[in-house]
Design a protein around this motif. Structure first.
Motif, PDB file in Angstrom:
ATOM      1  N   SER A  17      35.609  15.907  42.802  1.00 44.98           N
ATOM      2  CA  SER A  17      35.194  16.897  43.472  1.00 44.98           C
ATOM      3  C   SER A  17      35.194  16.876  44.924  1.00 44.98           C
ATOM      4  O   SER A  17      34.850  15.801  45.526  1.00 44.98           O
ATOM      5  CB  SER A  17      33.717  17.395  42.929  1.00 44.98           C
ATOM      6  OG  SER A  17      33.627  17.722  41.600  1.00 44.98           O
ATOM      7  N   ASP A  38      46.630  26.929  38.394  1.00 46.52           N
ATOM      8  CA  ASP A  38      45.820  27.243  37.522  1.00 46.52           C
ATOM      9  C   ASP A  38      45.177  25.796  36.809  1.00 46.52           C
ATOM     10  O   ASP A  38      45.816  24.918  36.418  1.00 46.52           O
ATOM     11  CB  ASP A  38      46.376  27.941  36.153  1.00 46.52           C
ATOM     12  CG  ASP A  38      45.381  28.110  34.935  1.00 46.52           C
ATOM     13  OD1 ASP A  38      44.338  27.829  35.135  1.00 46.52           O
ATOM     14  OD2 ASP A  38      45.703  28.988  34.273  1.00 46.52           O
ATOM     15  N   SER A  39      43.792  25.796  36.894  1.00 48.08           N
ATOM     16  CA  SER A  39      43.198  24.400  36.507  1.00 48.08           C
ATOM     17  C   SER A  39      43.225  23.932  35.081  1.00 48.08           C
ATOM     18  O   SER A  39      43.109  23.077  34.505  1.00 48.08           O
ATOM     19  CB  SER A  39      41.875  24.408  36.918  1.00 48.08           C
ATOM     20  OG  SER A  39      41.100  25.304  36.333  1.00 48.08           O
ATOM     21  N   GLN A  76      40.795  28.655  39.593  1.00 49.01           N
ATOM     22  CA  GLN A  76      42.154  29.162  40.036  1.00 49.01           C
ATOM     23  C   GLN A  76      42.527  28.814  41.698  1.00 49.01           C
ATOM     24  O   GLN A  76      41.347  28.778  42.421  1.00 49.01           O
ATOM     25  CB  GLN A  76      42.204  30.818  39.852  1.00 49.01           C
ATOM     26  CG  GLN A  76      42.042  31.267  38.531  1.00 49.01           C
ATOM     27  CD  GLN A  76      42.876  30.555  37.374  1.00 49.01           C
ATOM     28  OE1 GLN A  76      44.230  30.620  37.671  1.00 49.01           O
ATOM     29  NE2 GLN A  76      42.549  29.924  36.472  1.00 49.01           N
ATOM     30  N   TRP A  97      36.151  14.406  36.654  1.00 45.67           N
ATOM     31  CA  TRP A  97      36.618  15.148  37.582  1.00 45.67           C
ATOM     32  C   TRP A  97      36.477  14.652  38.928  1.00 45.67           C
ATOM     33  O   TRP A  97      35.514  13.967  38.893  1.00 45.67           O
ATOM     34  CB  TRP A  97      36.123  16.608  37.474  1.00 45.67           C
ATOM     35  CG  TRP A  97      36.716  17.212  36.444  1.00 45.67           C
ATOM     36  CD1 TRP A  97      36.174  17.282  35.022  1.00 45.67           C
ATOM     37  CD2 TRP A  97      37.827  17.927  36.001  1.00 45.67           C
ATOM     38  NE1 TRP A  97      36.640  17.991  34.111  1.00 45.67           N
ATOM     39  CE2 TRP A  97      37.644  18.537  34.673  1.00 45.67           C
ATOM     40  CE3 TRP A  97      38.658  18.659  36.893  1.00 45.67           C
ATOM     41  CZ2 TRP A  97      38.536  19.372  34.066  1.00 45.67           C
ATOM     42  CZ3 TRP A  97      39.741  19.529  36.191  1.00 45.67           C
ATOM     43  CH2 TRP A  97      39.663  19.744  34.952  1.00 45.67           C
ATOM     44  N   GLY A 120      45.414  26.671  44.347  1.00 43.34           N
ATOM     45  CA  GLY A 120      45.558  25.427  44.940  1.00 43.34           C
ATOM     46  C   GLY A 120      45.715  25.320  46.580  1.00 43.34           C
ATOM     47  O   GLY A 120      45.870  26.185  47.141  1.00 43.34           O
ATOM     48  N   TYR A 177      38.014  20.830  43.004  1.00 37.41           N
ATOM     49  CA  TYR A 177      38.209  19.669  42.236  1.00 37.41           C
ATOM     50  C   TYR A 177      39.427  19.558  41.385  1.00 37.41           C
ATOM     51  O   TYR A 177      40.235  20.374  41.641  1.00 37.41           O
ATOM     52  CB  TYR A 177      37.104  19.566  40.929  1.00 37.41           C
ATOM     53  CG  TYR A 177      37.178  20.685  39.773  1.00 37.41           C
ATOM     54  CD1 TYR A 177      36.086  20.952  39.227  1.00 37.41           C
ATOM     55  CD2 TYR A 177      38.146  21.341  39.563  1.00 37.41           C
ATOM     56  CE1 TYR A 177      35.990  21.908  38.000  1.00 37.41           C
ATOM     57  CE2 TYR A 177      38.358  22.109  38.625  1.00 37.41           C
ATOM     58  CZ  TYR A 177      37.054  22.473  37.685  1.00 37.41           C
ATOM     59  OH  TYR A 177      37.288  23.274  36.736  1.00 37.41           O
ATOM     60  N   HIS A 178      39.778  18.243  40.562  1.00 37.46           N
ATOM     61  CA  HIS A 178      40.781  17.876  39.810  1.00 37.46           C
ATOM     62  C   HIS A 178      40.505  17.001  38.991  1.00 37.46           C
ATOM     63  O   HIS A 178      39.361  16.156  39.076  1.00 37.46           O
ATOM     64  CB  HIS A 178      41.694  17.377  40.948  1.00 37.46           C
ATOM     65  CG  HIS A 178      43.345  17.217  40.186  1.00 37.46           C
ATOM     66  ND1 HIS A 178      43.558  16.262  39.277  1.00 37.46           N
ATOM     67  CD2 HIS A 178      44.362  17.980  40.264  1.00 37.46           C
ATOM     68  CE1 HIS A 178      44.874  16.401  38.980  1.00 37.46           C
ATOM     69  NE2 HIS A 178      45.261  17.307  39.571  1.00 37.46           N
ATOM     70  N   ASP A 179      41.066  17.013  37.642  1.00 40.24           N
ATOM     71  CA  ASP A 179      40.804  16.105  36.814  1.00 40.24           C
ATOM     72  C   ASP A 179      40.858  14.724  37.419  1.00 40.24           C
ATOM     73  O   ASP A 179      41.764  14.366  37.765  1.00 40.24           O
ATOM     74  CB  ASP A 179      41.227  16.511  35.405  1.00 40.24           C
ATOM     75  CG  ASP A 179      42.646  16.604  35.229  1.00 40.24           C
ATOM     76  OD1 ASP A 179      43.232  17.042  36.372  1.00 40.24           O
ATOM     77  OD2 ASP A 179      43.554  16.233  34.576  1.00 40.24           O
ATOM     78  N   GLU A 235      39.775  34.619  39.202  1.00 38.81           N
ATOM     79  CA  GLU A 235      38.761  34.052  38.270  1.00 38.81           C
ATOM     80  C   GLU A 235      37.867  35.358  37.872  1.00 38.81           C
ATOM     81  O   GLU A 235      37.374  35.357  36.685  1.00 38.81           O
ATOM     82  CB  GLU A 235      37.896  33.107  39.075  1.00 38.81           C
ATOM     83  CG  GLU A 235      38.573  32.075  39.342  1.00 38.81           C
ATOM     84  CD  GLU A 235      38.109  30.823  40.377  1.00 38.81           C
ATOM     85  OE1 GLU A 235      38.312  29.742  40.774  1.00 38.81           O
ATOM     86  OE2 GLU A 235      36.686  31.139  40.726  1.00 38.81           O
ATOM     87  N   ALA A 238      44.140  19.701  44.471  1.00 33.10           N
ATOM     88  CA  ALA A 238      42.580  20.142  43.712  1.00 33.10           C
ATOM     89  C   ALA A 238      42.848  21.461  43.576  1.00 33.10           C
ATOM     90  O   ALA A 238      43.538  22.278  44.141  1.00 33.10           O
ATOM     91  CB  ALA A 238      41.332  20.015  44.819  1.00 33.10           C
ATOM     92  N   TRP A 239      42.102  22.071  42.886  1.00 34.72           N
ATOM     93  CA  TRP A 239      41.970  23.586  42.312  1.00 34.72           C
ATOM     94  C   TRP A 239      40.606  24.114  43.063  1.00 34.72           C
ATOM     95  O   TRP A 239      39.561  23.412  42.995  1.00 34.72           O
ATOM     96  CB  TRP A 239      41.970  23.795  40.796  1.00 34.72           C
ATOM     97  CG  TRP A 239      43.057  23.376  40.134  1.00 34.72           C
ATOM     98  CD1 TRP A 239      44.439  23.982  40.188  1.00 34.72           C
ATOM     99  CD2 TRP A 239      43.228  22.392  39.455  1.00 34.72           C
ATOM    100  NE1 TRP A 239      45.025  22.970  39.439  1.00 34.72           N
ATOM    101  CE2 TRP A 239      44.623  22.019  39.124  1.00 34.72           C
ATOM    102  CE3 TRP A 239      42.297  21.372  38.819  1.00 34.72           C
ATOM    103  CZ2 TRP A 239      45.115  21.092  38.224  1.00 34.72           C
ATOM    104  CZ3 TRP A 239      42.776  20.324  38.008  1.00 34.72           C
ATOM    105  CH2 TRP A 239      44.290  20.348  37.513  1.00 34.72           C
TER     106      TRP A 239
END
Length: 175
Positions: free
Chosen positions: A173, A133-134, A139, A171, A141, A112-114, A23, A123-124
């Motif tokens: 979290s 990569d989100s 960055q 998203w 997983g 988080y994840h969308d 990142e 989640a990323w």
């Protein structure tokens, strides 16, 4: 947020989790391409966060957990029942004397994840065990752990078995 934290001595490196070095590398590359120099100070960092995304707000590498009412004044909501979260008995602290100061984190590594999902392995962020990569700047997983900070001043490391989803909106979290 960056200018306000400058007064407390935060430096560029503190805005990036060392468990996800890609990142910071991405931020350096982006600024090098757009300004022909490296991130040297908080002003460069602020420029990066303000310009990197075109949808009007910055995505940081940490999650700041202060639930707000959404009403004028944006008062802190000590109850978690009205802010799309898993319930926490103590709620978020509004004063240092509140029971939640030592058990409800106010800042964590971003994880988080969308959309709305509860599967942590998708989640990323956090302290990742694999590359992922989100599509934004978060960055990594399959997080093995996450760092959490509390209003009473202590911090801890939550291992994967203790991490659950805590908030959803656009998203989901986790912490």
């Amino acid at each position: 947020m960056i200018p306000a934290l400058q007064d407390y001595g935060l430096i560029v490196a503190m805005f990036f989790c060392p468990a996800r070095p890609s990142e910071f590398q991405e931020a350096q590359s982006w600024l090098q391409k757009n300004r022909k120099r490296s991130i040297n100070n908080n002003d460069d960092l602020r420029y990066y966060y303000e310009q990197r995304w075109t949808f009007g707000f910055a995505i940081m590498q940490h999650s700041w957990w202060v639930p707000r009412s959404g009403q004028p004044g944006f008062r802190v909501m000590p109850s978690t029942m009205q802010v799309n979260t898993n319930s926490m008995t103590e709620g978020w602290p509004t004063r240092l004397e509140d029971p939640g100061t030592s058990v409800s984190p106010i800042i964590t590594d971003t994880l988080y994840h969308d959309g709305f999902i509860t599967n942590l392995s998708l989640a990323w962020g956090g302290h990742p065990t694999k590359k992922a990569d989100s599509g934004f700047q978060i960055q990594g997983g399959e997080a093995e752990s996450i760092s959490r900070g509390y209003a009473d001043g202590h911090a801890d490391l939550a291992r994967r078995a203790k991490i659950v989803w805590r908030h959803f909106g656009n998203w989901t979290s986790f912490y």
